[in-house]
Motif scaffolding. Sequence first.
Motif, PDB file in Angstrom:
ATOM      1  N   TYR A 147       0.974  -1.261  -0.154  1.00  0.00           N
ATOM      2  CA  TYR A 147       0.290  -0.105  -0.051  1.00  0.00           C
ATOM      3  C   TYR A 147       0.956   0.879  -0.097  1.00  0.00           C
ATOM      4  CZ  TYR A 147      -3.659   3.183   0.780  1.00  0.00           C
ATOM      5  OH  TYR A 147      -4.592   4.300   0.666  1.00  0.00           O
ATOM      6  N   ASP A 148       1.989   1.153   0.724  1.00  0.00           N
ATOM      7  CA  ASP A 148       3.059   2.343   0.851  1.00  0.00           C
ATOM      8  C   ASP A 148       3.348   2.593  -0.496  1.00  0.00           C
ATOM      9  OD1 ASP A 148       2.029   2.645   3.509  1.00  0.00           O
ATOM     10  OD2 ASP A 148       4.097   1.965   4.350  1.00  0.00           O
ATOM     11  N   GLU A 149       4.000   1.796  -1.050  1.00  0.00           N
ATOM     12  CA  GLU A 149       4.567   1.551  -2.299  1.00  0.00           C
ATOM     13  C   GLU A 149       3.575   2.143  -3.509  1.00  0.00           C
ATOM     14  OE1 GLU A 149       6.274  -2.148  -3.119  1.00  0.00           O
ATOM     15  OE2 GLU A 149       7.971  -1.860  -1.711  1.00  0.00           O
ATOM     16  N   ALA A 150       2.383   1.645  -3.323  1.00  0.00           N
ATOM     17  CA  ALA A 150       1.260   2.063  -4.435  1.00  0.00           C
ATOM     18  C   ALA A 150       0.969   3.492  -4.273  1.00  0.00           C
ATOM     19  CB  ALA A 150       0.217   1.461  -4.299  1.00  0.00           C
ATOM     20  N   TRP A 151       0.908   3.917  -3.030  1.00  0.00           N
ATOM     21  CA  TRP A 151       0.545   5.505  -2.686  1.00  0.00           C
ATOM     22  C   TRP A 151       1.583   6.346  -3.299  1.00  0.00           C
ATOM     23  CZ3 TRP A 151       2.020   9.684   0.247  1.00  0.00           C
ATOM     24  CH2 TRP A 151       0.643  10.384   0.766  1.00  0.00           C
ATOM     25  N   VAL A 152       2.665   6.084  -2.994  1.00  0.00           N
ATOM     26  CA  VAL A 152       4.040   6.887  -3.451  1.00  0.00           C
ATOM     27  C   VAL A 152       3.956   6.820  -4.935  1.00  0.00           C
ATOM     28  CG1 VAL A 152       6.773   7.000  -3.633  1.00  0.00           C
ATOM     29  CG2 VAL A 152       5.548   6.361  -1.466  1.00  0.00           C
ATOM     30  N   ASN A 204       1.787  13.579 -10.385  1.00  0.00           N
ATOM     31  CA  ASN A 204       2.388  14.870 -10.069  1.00  0.00           C
ATOM     32  C   ASN A 204       2.038  15.579  -8.862  1.00  0.00           C
ATOM     33  OD1 ASN A 204       4.200  14.582 -12.353  1.00  0.00           O
ATOM     34  ND2 ASN A 204       2.612  15.366 -13.606  1.00  0.00           N
ATOM     35  N   LEU A 205       1.665  14.755  -8.030  1.00  0.00           N
ATOM     36  CA  LEU A 205       1.140  15.060  -6.534  1.00  0.00           C
ATOM     37  C   LEU A 205       2.058  15.192  -5.628  1.00  0.00           C
ATOM     38  CD1 LEU A 205      -2.198  13.153  -6.606  1.00  0.00           C
ATOM     39  CD2 LEU A 205      -1.937  15.473  -7.105  1.00  0.00           C
ATOM     40  N   GLN A 245      -0.527  16.866  -0.897  1.00  0.00           N
ATOM     41  CA  GLN A 245      -1.731  16.934  -1.824  1.00  0.00           C
ATOM     42  C   GLN A 245      -2.590  15.482  -1.627  1.00  0.00           C
ATOM     43  OE1 GLN A 245       0.355  18.255  -5.441  1.00  0.00           O
ATOM     44  NE2 GLN A 245      -0.593  20.206  -5.296  1.00  0.00           N
ATOM     45  N   LEU A 246      -1.756  14.409  -1.727  1.00  0.00           N
ATOM     46  CA  LEU A 246      -2.160  13.105  -1.987  1.00  0.00           C
ATOM     47  C   LEU A 246      -2.903  12.630  -0.609  1.00  0.00           C
ATOM     48  CD1 LEU A 246      -3.145  10.638  -3.451  1.00  0.00           C
ATOM     49  CD2 LEU A 246      -0.969   9.748  -3.030  1.00  0.00           C
ATOM     50  N   ASP A 247      -2.359  13.193   0.298  1.00  0.00           N
ATOM     51  CA  ASP A 247      -2.906  12.876   1.702  1.00  0.00           C
ATOM     52  C   ASP A 247      -4.265  13.698   1.947  1.00  0.00           C
ATOM     53  OD1 ASP A 247      -2.702  11.624   4.127  1.00  0.00           O
ATOM     54  OD2 ASP A 247      -2.281  13.741   5.218  1.00  0.00           O
ATOM     55  N   ALA A 248      -4.306  14.933   1.521  1.00  0.00           N
ATOM     56  CA  ALA A 248      -5.818  15.497   1.606  1.00  0.00           C
ATOM     57  C   ALA A 248      -6.847  15.097   0.701  1.00  0.00           C
ATOM     58  CB  ALA A 248      -5.156  17.138   1.130  1.00  0.00           C
ATOM     59  N   ILE A 249      -6.285  14.648  -0.476  1.00  0.00           N
ATOM     60  CA  ILE A 249      -7.314  14.009  -1.497  1.00  0.00           C
ATOM     61  C   ILE A 249      -7.902  12.494  -0.818  1.00  0.00           C
ATOM     62  CG2 ILE A 249      -7.509  12.680  -3.624  1.00  0.00           C
ATOM     63  CD1 ILE A 249      -5.516  14.769  -4.870  1.00  0.00           C
ATOM     64  N   ASP A 250      -6.883  11.852  -0.193  1.00  0.00           N
ATOM     65  CA  ASP A 250      -7.178  10.518   0.471  1.00  0.00           C
ATOM     66  C   ASP A 250      -8.128  10.801   1.549  1.00  0.00           C
ATOM     67  OD1 ASP A 250      -6.343   7.980   0.363  1.00  0.00           O
ATOM     68  OD2 ASP A 250      -4.946   7.884   1.945  1.00  0.00           O
TER      69      ASP A 250
END
Length: 65
Positions: A14-19, A26-27, A31-36
């Motif tokens: 999951y961590d690798e997929a998130w990164v 291009n986040l 930004q991704l944490d906020a979207i998540d």
Amino acid sequence: MSTLHHETLLETCYDEAWVDYAKNNNLTFDQLDAIDQDSELGYLPVIADEAQRRFEELCQWINLK
């Protein structure tokens, strides 16, 4: 493998997929944490699905050895 080992592997996937999702879109991580966090489920299904795919692939590879 133990359940704890499976959970650890899935978390790593999951961590690798998130990164990778952040990089591919291009986040920044913020930004991704906020979207998540703003998503209806509290996570992004596309990332969870990719993590599950990677986990299953890894398990198949381990079982082939």
